[in-house]
Motif scaffolding. Structure first.
Motif, PDB file in Angstrom:
ATOM      1  N   UNK A 197      -0.695   5.227 -11.046  1.00  0.00           N
ATOM      2  CA  UNK A 197      -0.901   3.901 -10.478  1.00  0.00           C
ATOM      3  C   UNK A 197       0.346   3.394  -9.762  1.00  0.00           C
ATOM      4  N   UNK A 198       1.519   3.732 -10.280  1.00  0.00           N
ATOM      5  CA  UNK A 198       2.764   3.301  -9.640  1.00  0.00           C
ATOM      6  C   UNK A 198       2.879   3.866  -8.216  1.00  0.00           C
ATOM      7  N   UNK A 199       2.448   5.106  -8.052  1.00  0.00           N
ATOM      8  CA  UNK A 199       2.490   5.732  -6.729  1.00  0.00           C
ATOM      9  C   UNK A 199       1.470   5.091  -5.795  1.00  0.00           C
ATOM     10  N   UNK A 200       0.297   4.748  -6.334  1.00  0.00           N
ATOM     11  CA  UNK A 200      -0.724   4.065  -5.532  1.00  0.00           C
ATOM     12  C   UNK A 200      -0.186   2.719  -5.052  1.00  0.00           C
ATOM     13  N   UNK A 201       0.469   1.997  -5.949  1.00  0.00           N
ATOM     14  CA  UNK A 201       1.046   0.695  -5.581  1.00  0.00           C
ATOM     15  C   UNK A 201       2.049   0.843  -4.442  1.00  0.00           C
ATOM     16  N   UNK A 202       2.889   1.875  -4.524  1.00  0.00           N
ATOM     17  CA  UNK A 202       3.878   2.116  -3.473  1.00  0.00           C
ATOM     18  C   UNK A 202       3.214   2.450  -2.146  1.00  0.00           C
ATOM     19  N   UNK A 203       2.114   3.209  -2.210  1.00  0.00           N
ATOM     20  CA  UNK A 203       1.397   3.568  -0.985  1.00  0.00           C
ATOM     21  C   UNK A 203       0.749   2.345  -0.342  1.00  0.00           C
ATOM     22  N   UNK A 204       0.208   1.468  -1.165  1.00  0.00           N
ATOM     23  CA  UNK A 204      -0.387   0.241  -0.639  1.00  0.00           C
ATOM     24  C   UNK A 204       0.656  -0.556   0.136  1.00  0.00           C
ATOM     25  N   UNK A 205       1.819  -0.745  -0.451  1.00  0.00           N
ATOM     26  CA  UNK A 205       2.891  -1.482   0.217  1.00  0.00           C
ATOM     27  C   UNK A 205       3.372  -0.748   1.468  1.00  0.00           C
ATOM     28  N   UNK A 206       3.468   0.578   1.371  1.00  0.00           N
ATOM     29  CA  UNK A 206       3.909   1.400   2.504  1.00  0.00           C
ATOM     30  C   UNK A 206       3.002   1.178   3.717  1.00  0.00           C
TER      31      UNK A 206
END
Length: 253
Positions: free
Chosen positions: A70-79
């Motif tokens: 989920x942490x990686x998904x969150x980073x991708x959303x912001x990216x």
């Protein structure tokens, strides 16, 4: 491409799988998306609605297998929100019902990003496609929607309370907990309660089995049912059969 202060993030529910069950608002958001981050439960036909130039980034989570944290998904959303105007986070069912959609809303909160939540038909409503109403006057007083697997791996603590109620119980992500679920019903003298397991609700490959709560493990094994699936327990499961039998008896009389 990105225009300063124009980003919109759409947290979209794609429903149980059938593309025709998408809301019109969800369809338009997908159609106009520049980026789609999609889950494992998404029907590939839904992705075809998007523009051919749309970036489609898989961030799925196979049940109890490989997954994108989920942490990686969150980073991708912001990216992607930093670089594109229209970003869709596409989830199966409804994003705010065991979908962690609100966690993702919190990630972008205060980031000058407009967030649009678009509800989807939850997979538990797929029970109705199988002629199992979640409520029925005189039979079920409500619905308990529970997770079969909490963060620590344990079963929902509300299950014993739900078992003793006059409501329909719907359990998400509970296939690895069938034995515990069945034992809980037996412990409270409710082992004979009608139950159904529905896999891939609304899709051509859908499977369903109806049994007693005490027989959930056996029924799933005998019928080859696995993930993803929902478990529906309550008198409403047998309602279609009991009403049909009552009608037959009236005709005989």
């Amino acid at each position: 491409m990105k225009k300063l202060g124009t980003t919109s993030l759409f947290i979209v529910g794609s429903g149980p799988g059938d593309p025709e069950l998408l809301t019109l608002k969800a369809y338009k958001a997908i159609e106009n998306a520049e980026v789609i981050l999609y889950d494992n439960l998404i029907n590939e036909e839904i992705l075809q609605i998007a523009d051919k130039n749309c970036i489609k980034h898989y961030v799925g989570k196979h049940p109890y297998g490989k997954y994108v944290p989920q942490e990686e998904i969150n980073e991708l959303i912001l990216h992607y929100c930093e670089r594109y105007d229209s970003v869709v986070r596409l989830k199966g069912g409804d994003p705010y019902l065991f979908g962690r959609g609100f966690e993702e809303w919190l990630i972008v909160k205060g980031k000058n990003i407009a967030v649009n939540y678009i509800p989807g038909i939850s997979s538990m409503q797929g029970a109705g496609i199988n002629n199992i109403p979640l409520t029925h006057r005189g039979i079920s007083e409500g619905v308990w929607a529970l997770t079969g697997m909490k963060k620590d791996g344990s079963l929902a603590t509300d299950l014993p309370l739900a078992v003793q109620s006059r409501s329909t119980v719907v359990i998400y992500m509970g296939m690895r907990k069938l034995d515990e679920i069945a034992r809980t019903y037996v412990l409270y003298g409710k082992g004979e309660t009608p139950a159904a397991i529905i896999q891939h609700a609304s899709l051509p490959q859908q499977k369903q089995v109806v049994c007693k709560a005490k027989d959930l493990v056996r029924a799933s094994k005998e019928n080859g049912l696995g993930h993803p699936a929902i478990i529906v327990i309550g008198e409403v499961v047998d309602l279609q059969y009991s009403l049909a039998m009552a009608n037959e008896q009236r005709h005989i009389i």
